[in-house]
Design an enzyme around this catalytic site. Sequence first.
Site, PDB file in Angstrom:
ATOM      1  CG  LEU A  65       2.350   1.259  -9.442  1.00 56.34           C
ATOM      2  CD1 LEU A  65       2.421   0.451 -10.721  1.00 56.34           C
ATOM      3  CD2 LEU A  65       2.253   2.744  -9.734  1.00 56.34           C
ATOM      4  CB  CYS A  66      -0.691  -0.521  -3.095  1.00 50.93           C
ATOM      5  SG  CYS A  66      -0.494  -2.276  -3.356  1.00 50.93           S
ATOM      6  CG  ASP A 116      13.468  -6.779  15.773  1.00 52.05           C
ATOM      7  OD1 ASP A 116      14.686  -6.662  15.525  1.00 52.05           O
ATOM      8  OD2 ASP A 116      12.857  -6.031  16.563  1.00 52.05           O
ATOM      9  CD  GLU A 151      -4.251  -2.856   1.535  1.00 50.69           C
ATOM     10  OE1 GLU A 151      -3.970  -1.775   0.996  1.00 50.69           O
ATOM     11  OE2 GLU A 151      -4.656  -3.842   0.877  1.00 50.69           O
TER      12      GLU A 151
END
Length: 163
Positions: A76-77, A129, A115
């Site tokens: 829903l963004c 990572d 964002e």
Amino acid sequence: MNSSFSHLDGQGNVTMVDVGGKQATERVAIAEAVVELRPATLELLLKVALPKGDVLTCAKIGGIMAAKRVGEIIPLCHPLSLTYADIRFEVSEAPPRIRIEAETRTVGNTGVEMEAIVAAQTAAAVIYDMCKAVQRDIIISRVRLLHKRGGKSGEFNAPDMEE
């Protein structure tokens, strides 16, 4: 059903908010995340001596790329046309950690908080990572919105947090 929740329609179904009637203004958001490392891992990172290469450059690129894709991964963004995205790092050797600050901007009718938050989280995940070959117990913490400006809700500044 008359709902006061912004993402539910009159029947209680999930829907994207219609922002078409909102005024386009400059929107700015800054978020942070903190990555805690062992001293030896941080030393390798700073020497660009980890097996996967230049961690901070990759984390910066990954965070910026993520900011541009939030409308695709957060339900829903709204997809936004960002005018600016950046990732900044503050490295501390005692305690050994990297504070990530993500900033996003647009001129539009909805904010850029998600964002900035996703950019900070993704930069932290890239650091994890790229360092996991030498350390698996890396801690990612303090993901939060620090600042937002623009729109009808105005300005927000997070209170300082104790270390």
